[in-house]
Design a protein around this motif. Structure first.
Motif, PDB file in Angstrom:
ATOM      1  N   TYR A   1       6.613 -10.058   0.672  1.00  0.00           N
ATOM      2  CA  TYR A   1       6.576 -10.485   2.069  1.00  0.00           C
ATOM      3  C   TYR A   1       7.660 -11.531   2.310  1.00  0.00           C
TER       4      TYR A   1
ATOM      5  N   TYR B   1       5.924 -13.020  10.086  1.00  0.00           N
ATOM      6  CA  TYR B   1       6.218 -12.511   8.741  1.00  0.00           C
ATOM      7  C   TYR B   1       6.654 -11.054   8.793  1.00  0.00           C
TER       8      TYR B   1
ATOM      9  N   VAL C   1       6.920  -7.414   6.189  1.00  0.00           N
ATOM     10  CA  VAL C   1       6.553  -6.752   4.937  1.00  0.00           C
ATOM     11  C   VAL C   1       7.793  -6.076   4.373  1.00  0.00           C
TER      12      VAL C   1
ATOM     13  N   TYR D   1       0.872  -2.678  10.822  1.00  0.00           N
ATOM     14  CA  TYR D   1       1.995  -3.598  10.647  1.00  0.00           C
ATOM     15  C   TYR D   1       3.023  -3.421  11.760  1.00  0.00           C
TER      16      TYR D   1
END
Length: 731
Positions: free
Chosen positions: A58, A79, A81, A154
């Motif tokens: 991450y 954030y 991935v 996500y």
């Protein structure tokens, strides 16, 4: 360039229902000089996340902070991935807990055949997995659906952050709509305002316009109308509005002219959609209309129940008089007996009329009638108040457990809901509520939802005090209706100290400025002072209390700004009472300086710490090093604050009159001058004066005081509980 750390999630220390996480993160790479030493080591992180796993890498964007419990901590704003690309990483990913039933052996077989394109093939051509020995149709479904869900969640959160939502808000939205999120946003982004707490119109409207929503779109007009009604309700306390009331704000909110015909068309559609209710040509938010009708119908139901019969009330009251060495007047005796025979009762009176004495007697009498001690009755009889201080006073008066309404209803601050509700009701048989004038319509409605329809209710309050901060005026409407049982306490018990204050307050209530009572004795002093000198004179009076740790006096002012407003008074008195001292630690929070021994007021409810909006405390300890902490003593309850909660309090040498409701002080100092303008009105001044027990100082202008006492115009709130009680609800 954004600051970041890149690496692997290791474990969670805490995870909330809303996705907020405190956890451990192994840092593999960073562009933050301060964190170079953390490379290949772990650091504590915080932020809002969705489905973290120990397999993927991450990138966390944010900044380093110092937390009191976890030390150095990375505070994550958003954030990304990093998808696994190496074969070993893909094997580890596929054999993780994300894909139940796919172990290491199957993952290796899959990657051996499909190579680095494994994840793309699983997503886009899952049937190719049938070429691999021992991979079943069930395995393919697990892999394809699991990866699809993972990708969707996500990508959805990433999309929301890119269009302008914070990660925290993105998590809230995704956890509400899941895979339907993007469809909902594209269809009508404004739905999140009503579905999710803390999503206000301005925030959503800004994003909506960026996404291309037209300024005159129906969904935008509808949301604007709801926003206007909600804001006006919160600002002015009204329950309903005329169509003209709403329309005149529409241009200001939308920034575009909407024809009145178009506006009426949208009003009608909002009624069809059950977002608003039209009643007698007035418009209500649906929640407000339902709250007012619930309150009126419940109180009517209770008031029509047959009186309960007791044979020995008079004898027991006489016994209590003897035990307490007190003699009740006829009004008090009637109120005490009505509290037992009636299913709904209001007891109202000003200061010095014995409301506190009656409360104590009702509790004592309940114990004697039921032949149980107070501990045994805690689940049957419940004492409540709107504020923590008022609840504490109830407890001290009766020696019986008392709590705030929010605490009783088990308020969940995160989503603004109550665990005690219509589906999980309290078993209380009797509920007694003090300072009832402070309870707004929404809170009253939620309280009734959490009680049985037959729970007996006794309201105690002063009809003439300020109405609730929130919308409505429930106690006022009940009394004004002349339909429900109300016991009035009018006989004054003049005390040795404070007698002039009480009489002065009653004159204010009658619209009379009793100048002759001012400076008659030491309990009531009026110091004439000019606009320029009020702050100096106020400081001179306050300095008398410097040696008693300034706990016994309180300055109450109508407004925050101007030279004689709350903010400036606090700055001046902090210099006077608690100046900079090498022996006192201090800390800067924004533009404010806090020092050990400062007097502060709590601004929000923190039920977990047993402190509530309006509680006053003293800063007893400050830590201002790598970690920053402030410890505040609220009457023996010491609460620790960290940077994330520093905004929950402020200096309290002076506080607002609204914040003082539910509290009492030995000495009260009130600045009063013409520049306070619209905040000079009768109920406000009456409320301020009645907070005082022993000594009252008024500092300022006689004419301003007269203006305040004469002004009753701001008291008017548009509500309908009174009408519903009188005429029923014809809807």
């Amino acid at each position: 360039m954004e600051q970041y750390i890149k690496g692997k999630y290791r474990k969670s220390i805490f995870t909330g229902d809303n996705g907020y996480t405190v956890g451990i993160f192994k840092v593999l790479e960073t562009n933050i000089d301060e964190l170079v030493d953390y490379v290949n080591r772990t650091i504590t992180f915080t932020g809002y996340f969705h489905d973290l796993n120990e397999v993927e890498n991450y990138i966390l964007y944010g900044s380093i902070v110092h937390h009191n419990k976890y030390g150095d901590q990375f505070q994550t704003e958003n954030y990304e991935v990093c998808k696994p690309v190496e074969k070993d990483a893909i094997i580890e990913f596929l054999s993780s807990d994300l894909f139940k039933g796919i172990g290491q052996a199957k993952a290796k077989k899959i990657v051996k055949v499909l190579g680095k394109d494994t994840l793309q093939i699983i997503l886009n051509q899952p049937s190719n997995l049938l070429l691999i020995p021992s991979i079943t149709k069930k395995d393919i479904d697990i892999l394809h659906n699991g990866l699809l869900d993972y990708e969707t969640s996500y990508e959805t959160i990433l999309y929301l952050t890119k269009i302008g939502f914070s990660t925290k808000d993105s998590m809230k939205i995704y956890n509400k709509y899941y895979n339907e999120t993007i469809n909902r946003i594209n269809e009508n982004i404004y739905v999140v305002i009503e579905d999710i707490k803390d999503m206000n119109f301005k925030k959503i409207d800004y994003i909506a316009l960026k996404l291309g929503v037209l300024k005159d779109a129906d969904i935008r007009i509808d949301a604007g109308i709801i926003y206007i009604m909600s804001e006006l309700s919160n600002i002015y306390g009204h329950s309903y509005f005329t169509s003209e009331d709403i329309y005149k704000y529409l241009f200001r909110v939308l920034g575009i002219n909407i024809t009145y015909e178009k506006y009426l068309e949208r009003l009608e559609q909002l009624q069809i959609d059950l977002k608003i209710i039209k009643y007698n040509d007035n418009y209500y938010l649906k929640e407000m209309f339902e709250a007012e009708t619930l309150i009126a119908s419940r109180f009517s139901l209770l008031s029509h129940q047959k009186d309960q019969k007791y044979n020995n009330l008079d004898e027991l009251i006489t016994t209590i008089e003897q035990d307490f060495q007190i003699t009740y007047n006829e009004q008090q005796k009637i109120a005490i007996k009505d509290a037992f025979t009636k299913h709904f009762l209001v007891i109202t009176g000003g200061p010095g009329t014995g409301k506190t004495t009656i409360l104590k007697t009702i509790v004592e009498l309940y114990c004697r009638i039921n032949q149980k001690d107070k501990k045994e009755l805690e689940n049957e009889i419940v004492l409540l108040a709107p504020t923590g201080r008022a609840a504490k006073r109830m407890n001290e008066t009766t020696l019986f457990k008392a709590s705030t309404i929010h605490r009783f209803l088990k308020w969940n601050k995160e989503n603004d809901t109550f665990l005690v509700n219509e589906y999980n009701k309290s078993k209380a048989k009797v509920v007694i509520i003090d300072e009832a004038s402070m309870i707004d319509t929404y809170l009253f409605s939620n309280l009734l939802k959490g009680l049985s329809v037959y729970t007996k209710i006794v309201l105690i309050g002063d009809y003439d005090q300020l109405p609730s901060v929130g919308p409505g005026q429930v106690l006022h409407d009940i009394i004004a209706s002349n339909v429900l049982k109300v016991d009035y306490l009018t006989k004054l018990y003049r005390q040795k100290e404070g007698s002039n204050i009480i009489e002065f307050a009653y004159k204010i209530k009658q619209g009379i400025f009793a100048k002759e009572l001012c400076n008659l004795d030491i309990d009531l002093t009026f110091i004439e002072s000019s606009h320029e000198n009020i702050l100096f004179d106020l400081s001179e009076v306050a300095s008398v209390y410097k040696n008693d740790n300034y706990k016994s006096f309180q300055i109450l002012a109508p407004i925050y700004k101007t030279i004689n407003g709350i903010d400036n008074i606090n700055d001046k008195l902090q210099q006077l009472f608690n100046p900079k001292d090498k022996n006192k630690k201090e800390i800067k929070v924004g533009e404010l300086i806090y020092r050990e021994n400062d007097k502060v007021i709590q601004l929000t409810n923190q039920p977990d710490d047993n402190i509530y909006n309006g509680d006053i405390g003293i800063i007893v300890r400050i830590i201002n090093s790598t970690k920053k902490e402030i410890y505040i003593d609220f009457d023996g309850n010491v609460v620790k604050y960290t940077p994330s909660t520093f905004h929950n309090f402020k200096l309290a040498y002076a506080i607002s009159i609204h914040k003082s409701q539910g509290s009492e002080f030995d000495t009260v100092i009130i600045p009063i001058e013409k520049s306070f303008n619209r905040m000079l009105y009768r109920r406000l001044i009456y409320t301020a004066v009645t907070r005082c027990k022993k000594r009252l100082y008024l500092i300022g202008d006689y004419q301003a005081m007269q203006k305040a006492i004469d002004n009753t115009s701001v008291d008017i709130r548009n509500t309908t509980i009174e009408e519903f009680l009188k005429n029923g609800i014809n809807y």
